[in-house]
Design an enzyme around this catalytic site. Structure first.
Site, PDB file in Angstrom:
ATOM      1  N   GLU A  60     -52.627 -52.861 108.505  1.00 39.60           N
ATOM      2  CA  GLU A  60     -54.081 -52.968 108.676  1.00 39.60           C
ATOM      3  C   GLU A  60     -54.409 -54.045 109.705  1.00 39.60           C
ATOM      4  OE1 GLU A  60     -58.014 -54.074 105.925  1.00 39.60           O
ATOM      5  OE2 GLU A  60     -56.023 -54.833 105.405  1.00 39.60           O
ATOM      6  N   LYS A 112     -62.067 -46.502 105.936  1.00 36.56           N
ATOM      7  CA  LYS A 112     -62.055 -47.136 104.619  1.00 36.56           C
ATOM      8  C   LYS A 112     -63.397 -46.952 103.926  1.00 36.56           C
ATOM      9  CE  LYS A 112     -60.954 -51.551 102.372  1.00 36.56           C
ATOM     10  NZ  LYS A 112     -60.604 -52.978 102.583  1.00 36.56           N
ATOM     11  N   CYS A 157     -55.919 -51.662 102.370  1.00 34.63           N
ATOM     12  CA  CYS A 157     -56.072 -52.919 101.636  1.00 34.63           C
ATOM     13  C   CYS A 157     -56.240 -52.649 100.146  1.00 34.63           C
ATOM     14  CB  CYS A 157     -57.230 -53.712 102.218  1.00 34.63           C
ATOM     15  SG  CYS A 157     -57.368 -55.409 101.579  1.00 34.63           S
TER      16      CYS A 157
END
Length: 543
Positions: free
Chosen positions: A299, A365, A418
């Site tokens: 990421e 995301k 994440c």
């Protein structure tokens, strides 16, 4: 043992608060990286005695005993939760030291402010338990039902934050964690609470004629623990899933720190470093990228917008062999619609890139980190001097919906960025058509914010639990670690430690049949709590 129980039950004032705080803090020793499971017995046993003593605490003149007992339980639960969350989340303070000139003044908000808010959930759980409290073993199940329900609320209210749930005391141990395939973290929560609180029943034997007899509730708890362990051992005795034929995976862990060198001014050096590390020979069987099917970068891999930089895309695409697909985390610019108008927005994304710099697919995301990737109540909080951690104007926008990634020659992929990996009920898109079921999970993350603390280890433990809940293998690439290839039973097949630079080579394990939790995650999470509540009600009045 008995004097300790009496001391806790009869404690008042600052002694009661100190016992609550210290008891809750002990529970953090059961979390990663310590993983000392017996430590969870301390807070859960003390919780029973604190709620027992809620009716014994000093009463104000004219106060109604029942309402005061509930209020006392709420107060004890808040201090208990505050201790647990401070001890479990102290590492959040490291993020405020990455750019101290901007954030160090707000460090107390991370170390103490968030735990103070989260402590409201166990406080509610204690108060709810006190409302249904009764003598004897039923109160242990009452605590499990009430505190399990308050954890469910913590997992879902506002944006939800299911991190360091009490069930992770079991979830950190591979054999015990297998039960998550049936009931998920919700079931582990209520079972952990009930089993670890059962030693409180030993103090009850002081009032029995046969003081040497082990309480029935403790025997049942030991039996339940052994049954969970036996189930896990049997499940892990299954043959390890084979690797998908012809698929070779390489995870690149660059160990890049958040400093002045990680900036757009050094983009050429950053890309060159990534490509050199990705093509590193590690053994006679792994001589570089030539035979790699899937290359993964973490990421936030770039301090610039990769999709807006044709030169950088060309450099990366030119280094990829024809049969290699790169999956990397990167910010991208897209369009969002609001009130009939369209606006440009930034997304925290996963990009799939082929030779020549061609972008094959993207995933944005969906579940963003409050204060990290966007600022809640932005107009108000900015007046107080607060802003989010990422250097993105206005913060990131959430993706429209969870969706699968499509990669050449591979089954559909669950994209996870994440801490999205800690939300099992949101992991997969709803109502997938037959034949489009995912084959594995790619989780990219950047835990560099937290340095060498407990945070990255806790993150890995919760991501690993997702593989058990979904029956899917995971390729987890973390900037500073811990990167890993994990099979669908949660076994870490290959890993690279915290703050190490290097690559991981391996195959892609096949998925297994979806376990019960994966088939109905929301329903089963609620069912675990309902079963515990019914058990508590069934035992009411039995001493």
């Amino acid at each position: 043992m008995y004097p300790i129980a009496e001391y806790v039950i009869l404690a008042d004032g600052w002694r009661r608060r100190l016992i609550s705080f210290a008891g809750g803090a002990c529970g953090a020793l059961a979390l990663a990286p310590v993983n000392f499971l017996p430590a969870m017995i301390v807070p859960m046993t003390i919780a029973v005695w604190l709620i027992d003593g809620a009716a014994e605490a000093r009463q104000a003149p004219g106060a109604r005993p029942r309402s005061l007992a509930v209020r006392n339980a709420f107060g004890a639960g808040w201090w208990w939760g505050f201790g647990y969350f401070v001890a479990g989340f102290w590492w959040l303070g490291a993020a405020f030291l990455v750019e101290p000139q901007d954030f160090v003044w707000a460090m107390p908000l991370g170390i103490f402010g968030l735990p103070a808010f989260l402590a409201l959930f166990p406080a509610f759980g204690f108060a709810l338990a006190r409302l249904g409290w009764s003598p004897g073993p039923a109160r242990v199940l009452t605590l499990a039902a009430a505190l399990g329900f308050s954890e469910w609320l913590r997992e879902h209210m506002l944006t939800g934050f299911p991190w360091n749930d009490y069930g992770m005391a079991f979830g950190n141990h591979l054999v015990l964690a297998q039960f998550a395939a049936i009931g998920g973290l919700g079931a582990l929560n209520v079972l952990t609470i009930a089993i670890c609180a059962s030693p409180a029943l030993v103090a009850d034997m002081r009032f029995k004629k046969n003081k040497r007899r082990v309480p029935t509730g403790v025997i049942v708890a030991i039996g339940a623990f052994l049954a969970i362990a036996a189930f896990g051992a049997i499940r892990l005795s299954a043959p390890q899933p084979k690797d998908l034929p012809g698929v070779k995976v390489r995870l690149m862990q660059p160990n890049v720190t958040e400093d002045e060198n990680f900036s757009a001014a050094h983009k050429d050096e950053i890309i060159a470093r990534y490509l050199a590390l990705s093509d590193r020979a590690t053994s006679p069987e792994h001589t570089g990228l030539a035979d790699v099917s899937l290359l993964i970068w973490p990421e936030s891999a770039f301090p610039f917008i990769l999709t807006e930089d044709p030169q950088a895309l060309a450099a990366i695409g030119g280094a990829l062999p024809p049969n290699t697909t790169l999956v990397t985390g990167a910010a991208r610019v897209g369009i969002v619609s609001h009130a009939g108008e369209e606006y440009p927005a930034y997304f925290n994304s996963i990009l799939a890139i082929a030779r020549g710099g061609i972008i094959l697919d993207t995933y944005d995301k969906v579940h963003l980190v409050p204060f990290g990737e966007y600022l809640p109540f932005e107009s108000t909080l900015r007046h107080l001097g607060l802003h989010h951690f990422v250097h993105i104007p206005g913060g990131f926008a959430p993706g429209a919906a969870q969706r699968l990634l499509s990669l050449p020659g591979l089954p559909p992929v669950v994209g996870s960025i994440c801490y999205e990996a800690i939300f099992p009920e949101e992991a997969l898109p709803p109502d997938l058509p037959p034949g489009t079921e995912p084959g594995f999970i790619i989780n990219v993350t950047n835990d560099a914010w937290f340095g060498r603390t407990a945070g990255p280890y806790q993150h890995l433990a919760q991501a690993r639990l997702l593989t058990i809940e979904q029956g899917l293998p995971m390729l987890r690439d973390a900037n500073t670690g811990v990167s890993a290839i994990i099979d669908p039973y949660g076994r870490v097949l290959h890993s690279l430690g915290l703050q190490q630079e290097g690559v991981i080579d391996g195959g892609l394990p096949e998925k297994i049949a979806p376990p019960p939790f994966a088939r109905a995650p929301f329903l089963i999470g609620i069912l675990a709590w309902v079963v515990m509540l019914c058990a508590a009600l069934a035992l009411r009045g039995i001493v």
